[in-house]
Design a protein around this motif. Structure first.
Motif, PDB file in Angstrom:
ATOM      1  N   THR A  27       0.779  -1.309  -0.056  1.00 18.01           N
ATOM      2  CA  THR A  27       0.170  -0.101   0.063  1.00 18.01           C
ATOM      3  C   THR A  27       0.730   1.201  -0.074  1.00 18.01           C
ATOM      4  OG1 THR A  27      -0.401   0.287   2.484  1.00 18.01           O
ATOM      5  CG2 THR A  27      -1.804  -1.155   1.330  1.00 18.01           C
ATOM      6  N   LEU A  28       2.047   1.320   0.528  1.00 17.14           N
ATOM      7  CA  LEU A  28       2.789   2.256   0.663  1.00 17.14           C
ATOM      8  C   LEU A  28       3.722   2.648  -0.992  1.00 17.14           C
ATOM      9  CD1 LEU A  28       5.020   1.466   3.809  1.00 17.14           C
ATOM     10  CD2 LEU A  28       2.821   2.589   3.709  1.00 17.14           C
ATOM     11  N   LEU A  29       3.579   1.981  -1.712  1.00  8.73           N
ATOM     12  CA  LEU A  29       4.075   1.833  -3.197  1.00  8.73           C
ATOM     13  C   LEU A  29       2.779   2.271  -4.073  1.00  8.73           C
ATOM     14  CD1 LEU A  29       6.559  -0.987  -3.350  1.00  8.73           C
ATOM     15  CD2 LEU A  29       6.780   1.222  -2.332  1.00  8.73           C
ATOM     16  N   THR A  30       1.818   2.528  -3.632  1.00  6.99           N
ATOM     17  CA  THR A  30       0.314   2.603  -4.500  1.00  6.99           C
ATOM     18  C   THR A  30      -0.242   3.837  -4.327  1.00  6.99           C
ATOM     19  OG1 THR A  30       0.168   0.275  -3.891  1.00  6.99           O
ATOM     20  CG2 THR A  30      -1.684   1.470  -4.852  1.00  6.99           C
ATOM     21  N   ASP A  31      -0.392   4.722  -5.648  1.00  7.78           N
ATOM     22  CA  ASP A  31      -1.343   5.623  -5.692  1.00  7.78           C
ATOM     23  C   ASP A  31      -2.777   5.268  -5.920  1.00  7.78           C
ATOM     24  OD1 ASP A  31       0.557   7.684  -5.444  1.00  7.78           O
ATOM     25  OD2 ASP A  31       1.393   7.211  -7.603  1.00  7.78           O
ATOM     26  N   ALA A  32      -3.596   5.160  -4.782  1.00  9.97           N
ATOM     27  CA  ALA A  32      -4.794   4.661  -4.780  1.00  9.97           C
ATOM     28  C   ALA A  32      -5.874   5.560  -5.099  1.00  9.97           C
ATOM     29  CB  ALA A  32      -5.127   3.908  -3.632  1.00  9.97           C
ATOM     30  N   GLY A  33      -5.580   6.746  -4.698  1.00  6.40           N
ATOM     31  CA  GLY A  33      -6.619   7.825  -5.003  1.00  6.40           C
ATOM     32  C   GLY A  33      -8.076   7.450  -4.380  1.00  6.40           C
ATOM     33  N   THR A  34      -9.084   7.609  -5.236  1.00  4.50           N
ATOM     34  CA  THR A  34     -10.439   7.061  -4.906  1.00  4.50           C
ATOM     35  C   THR A  34     -10.832   5.877  -5.327  1.00  4.50           C
ATOM     36  OG1 THR A  34     -11.381   8.556  -6.354  1.00  4.50           O
ATOM     37  CG2 THR A  34     -11.085   9.270  -4.337  1.00  4.50           C
ATOM     38  N   THR A  35      -9.761   5.093  -6.139  1.00  6.57           N
ATOM     39  CA  THR A  35     -10.202   3.871  -6.741  1.00  6.57           C
ATOM     40  C   THR A  35     -10.643   2.831  -5.906  1.00  6.57           C
ATOM     41  OG1 THR A  35      -8.411   4.417  -8.458  1.00  6.57           O
ATOM     42  CG2 THR A  35      -9.018   2.083  -8.348  1.00  6.57           C
ATOM     43  N   LEU A  36     -10.109   2.587  -4.761  1.00  4.31           N
ATOM     44  CA  LEU A  36     -10.480   1.614  -4.013  1.00  4.31           C
ATOM     45  C   LEU A  36     -11.952   1.902  -3.333  1.00  4.31           C
ATOM     46  CD1 LEU A  36      -7.193   0.753  -2.097  1.00  4.31           C
ATOM     47  CD2 LEU A  36      -8.228  -0.829  -3.886  1.00  4.31           C
ATOM     48  N   TRP A  37     -12.227   3.087  -3.088  1.00  7.95           N
ATOM     49  CA  TRP A  37     -13.634   3.586  -2.575  1.00  7.95           C
ATOM     50  C   TRP A  37     -14.350   3.479  -3.564  1.00  7.95           C
ATOM     51  CZ3 TRP A  37     -14.707   5.945   2.211  1.00  7.95           C
ATOM     52  CH2 TRP A  37     -15.876   6.593   2.223  1.00  7.95           C
ATOM     53  N   LEU A  38     -14.242   3.759  -4.905  1.00  6.65           N
ATOM     54  CA  LEU A  38     -15.304   3.717  -5.797  1.00  6.65           C
ATOM     55  C   LEU A  38     -15.622   2.010  -6.117  1.00  6.65           C
ATOM     56  CD1 LEU A  38     -13.940   6.288  -8.344  1.00  6.65           C
ATOM     57  CD2 LEU A  38     -15.977   6.538  -6.899  1.00  6.65           C
ATOM     58  N   GLU A  39     -14.407   1.241  -5.923  1.00  3.33           N
ATOM     59  CA  GLU A  39     -14.598  -0.141  -6.290  1.00  3.33           C
ATOM     60  C   GLU A  39     -15.497  -0.796  -5.298  1.00  3.33           C
ATOM     61  OE1 GLU A  39     -13.699  -3.847  -8.125  1.00  3.33           O
ATOM     62  OE2 GLU A  39     -12.931  -1.799  -8.898  1.00  3.33           O
ATOM     63  N   GLY A  40     -15.482  -0.202  -3.981  1.00  2.73           N
ATOM     64  CA  GLY A  40     -16.195  -0.760  -2.965  1.00  2.73           C
ATOM     65  C   GLY A  40     -17.509  -0.368  -2.886  1.00  2.73           C
ATOM     66  N   PHE A  41     -17.786   1.112  -2.952  1.00 10.50           N
ATOM     67  CA  PHE A  41     -18.933   1.936  -2.689  1.00 10.50           C
ATOM     68  C   PHE A  41     -19.906   2.327  -3.989  1.00 10.50           C
ATOM     69  CE2 PHE A  41     -16.542   2.327   1.046  1.00 10.50           C
ATOM     70  CZ  PHE A  41     -17.320   1.590   1.918  1.00 10.50           C
ATOM     71  N   GLY A  42     -19.179   2.475  -5.223  1.00 11.04           N
ATOM     72  CA  GLY A  42     -19.639   2.741  -6.345  1.00 11.04           C
ATOM     73  C   GLY A  42     -19.874   4.576  -6.643  1.00 11.04           C
ATOM     74  N   HIS A  43     -19.644   5.130  -5.336  1.00 13.35           N
ATOM     75  CA  HIS A  43     -19.737   6.598  -5.724  1.00 13.35           C
ATOM     76  C   HIS A  43     -18.526   7.359  -4.861  1.00 13.35           C
ATOM     77  CE1 HIS A  43     -23.905   6.202  -7.038  1.00 13.35           C
ATOM     78  NE2 HIS A  43     -23.992   5.348  -6.251  1.00 13.35           N
ATOM     79  N   PRO A  44     -18.210   8.551  -5.203  1.00  6.87           N
ATOM     80  CA  PRO A  44     -17.115   9.061  -4.415  1.00  6.87           C
ATOM     81  C   PRO A  44     -17.570   9.314  -2.985  1.00  6.87           C
ATOM     82  CG  PRO A  44     -17.669  10.232  -6.556  1.00  6.87           C
ATOM     83  CD  PRO A  44     -18.813   9.196  -6.290  1.00  6.87           C
ATOM     84  N   PRO A  45     -16.641   9.531  -2.115  1.00  4.59           N
ATOM     85  CA  PRO A  45     -16.918   9.755  -0.677  1.00  4.59           C
ATOM     86  C   PRO A  45     -18.051  10.828  -0.420  1.00  4.59           C
ATOM     87  CG  PRO A  45     -14.612   9.616  -0.946  1.00  4.59           C
ATOM     88  CD  PRO A  45     -15.164   9.523  -2.524  1.00  4.59           C
TER      89      PRO A  45
END
Length: 552
Positions: free
Chosen positions: A361-379
């Motif tokens: 995870t320390l080498l990853t630029d996740a941005g909101t990608t994981l959030w969108l994958e999990g919830f389908g909408h921005p925070p």
């Protein structure tokens, strides 16, 4: 009672009991330490006879007349220095000097004297004044430590079988200090300190002035105008730490009851901070502790290039936490420690098993990608209670760490391990207690997460075992995000000596999960899952660290 339920309960108890017995039986042999009285010195040459006789007479008197014995040891150290002044290569004089200086600390400790707070007159007629050269750094105040001569320690065990020492002048000591929780937090140390240090004595007339030297910071020392190699014993401090504190026993407890051990999550230093050295950050895996790294670091400290270039920090955490949450704690800890101990060079991370997943995870630029994958909408467009949202944003929204310059993954299940999803893993998962602070998040996830029929089905928050399953939603999602370019990484993978890669496994993690395209190097070693203990794996990490030092 339902017979099926009874059988399941018996099976669970047997597995847990077997695991505990295996784990703690191994702990018992990691390190064992006993204290001894050093034998009198054998007769030396004509030039060193007086110092040797003075020392051996003082050994007889130290219990009954400690002040007189202390004066004799000081006199012997002075006489040996005079011989060394005539011939700095005189090995017998150096031996007598080192022995006499070590015995000064023996008497001070046994007689409960305190020359570090107030100078003490010693000798039959008070002919010497014993004091020390004060260091402006508060951490180096001798009055804070129990100072134990390394030559009074017998130690053995699988983790300290290689006694790493260095010949030279001075008395190697173990400096032991116990800290309050507040002190440990402020200094970014474990609650107990065991440093390898080396004492030297110099003279100004009748004043015997003790200096404490850090053999990890200096290879030589000046004593009475001459430069000598600095003696050291690097293993004694590790042996005492493991034998006295037994930190390895936390591994199993922190897996099953992570909330009870929340305060043990920390990034901490294994040695005094040196701003000119690269930080080597080591991260352990599931049901483990930083103890796993002792044989490797002990081995490395025998290399003067390693001592010159690296300082060791570790990340310790309750491994029952879901690893994305442990990664969140790590990011906060790194931010905090770097404010007090700033880095001048990018750190190197060496991580084992689930620790490698945290490091990914320390080498990853996740941005909101994981959030969108999990919830389908921005925070902002995802309705949920504010407390859960804040925590989930910290866990799922992050960018790579710019303070990391290189990573070594060891036996890391990047794509999960089938052991986590089969019946053994499912039983193990049921035994992990969910921290109460995460229970609300669990309800939020059930209510707000998008449906995924292929994902691991749970009625609670995923714990560490769940997040290592190949069908864990987090595992699947993060592997869709590429590792940020520009940070070199290496893989060390075990095949249990079967030579069957790429169809291999280390017994826990299969090759297809540990392998990473784009790794600067990949080394297959004849190891099970405990690759940090494998000599070939240790040698490979050493090679990578040498490469890293040469590139900066």
């Amino acid at each position: 009672m339902d017979p099926k339920h009874s059988k399941a309960s018996i099976r669970i108890r047997l597995i847990v009991s077997g695991t505990c017995l295996t784990f703690f039986a191994g702990c018992a042999q990691i390190a064992v330490v006993s204290e001894k009285r050093p034998a009198p010195l054998p007769p030396g040459g004509e030039a060193d006879r007086v110092a040797t006789q003075t020392i051996n007479h003082a050994l007889v008197e130290e219990k009954k007349q400690p002040i007189i014995a202390l004066g004799a040891f000081v006199a012997a150290a002075r006489d040996s220095l005079r011989q060394l002044d005539r011939n700095p290569a005189n090995a017998e004089a150096r031996r007598a000097y080192n022995f006499a200086v070590a015995r000064i600390f023996t008497v001070v400790r046994d007689a409960k004297l305190d020359p570090w707070t107030q100078p003490v007159r010693v000798g039959a007629n008070g002919e010497f004044t014993l004091t020390w050269k004060r260091d402006p750094r508060p951490e180096w105040n001798l009055a804070l430590y129990d100072l134990i001569p390394a030559d009074e320690l017998n130690f053995k065990g699988t983790y300290v079988k290689n006694h790493v020492t260095k010949e030279g002048i001075g008395a190697p000591l173990v400096a032991k200090r116990e800290l309050t929780t507040q002190q440990a937090g402020a200094l970014f140390c474990p609650p107990y300190i065991y440093y390898s240090v080396t004492a030297t004595a110099q003279f100004e007339g009748s004043r015997c002035i003790i200096s404490i030297n850090d053999p990890l910071a200096a290879e030589s020392v000046r004593v009475d105008g001459h430069s000598y190699p600095l003696a050291a014993n690097f293993t004694a401090s590790y042996a005492m730490l493991l034998a006295r504190e037994k930190p390895q026993k936390l591994g199993f407890a922190r897996l099953l009851r992570p909330q009870e051990y929340a305060a043990t999550a920390r990034v901490a230093r294994l040695e005094p901070y040196n701003p000119n050295k690269t930080v080597l950050l080591v991260i352990h895996g599931l049901m483990d502790t930083p103890v796993k790294w002792v044989p490797m670091v002990n081995d490395f400290r025998g290399d003067p290039d390693f001592r010159r270039n690296y300082q060791v920090w570790f990340y310790s955490y309750p491994s029952g936490y879901p690893y994305p949450y442990s990664a969140t704690i790590l990011r906060k800890e790194l931010d905090a420690i770097e404010k007090k101990y700033p880095l001048r060079k990018p750190m190197v991370v060496v991580a084992h098993s689930m620790g490698g997943c945290i490091t990914r995870t320390l080498l990853t630029d996740a941005g909101t990608t994981l959030w969108l994958e999990g919830f389908g909408h921005p925070p902002a467009q995802t309705p949920m209670d504010p407390q859960s949202k804040r925590l989930l944003e910290e866990v799922l929204i992050f960018n790579h760490r710019r303070d990391i310059g290189r990573v070594v993954f060891m036996s890391t299940p990047h794509r999960g391990a089938t052991l986590a999803s089969n019946w053994i893993g499912r039983i193990g998962s049921m035994l992990v207690r969910t921290p109460s602070k995460l229970l609300t998040v669990a309800r939020t996830l059930r209510e707000s997460a998008t449906a995924d029929p292929s994902a691991l089905k749970l009625k609670r928050l995923p714990n560490s075992v769940d997040t290592l399953a190949p069908n864990s939603r987090f595992v699947v999602a993060i592997n869709k995000i590429p590792i940020t370019k520009g940070i070199p990484y290496h893989s060390i993978i075990g095949d249990r000596g079967r030579g069957d890669s790429p169809n291999s496994s280390d017994g826990v993690v299969p090759y297809w999960s540990s392998h990473l395209d784009g790794a600067r190097s990949e080394r297959i070693v004849p190891s099970g899952h405990g690759s940090p203990l494998n000599p070939q794996a240790i040698a490979e990490v050493h090679r990578i660290l040498q490469l890293n030092a040469q590139s900066h």
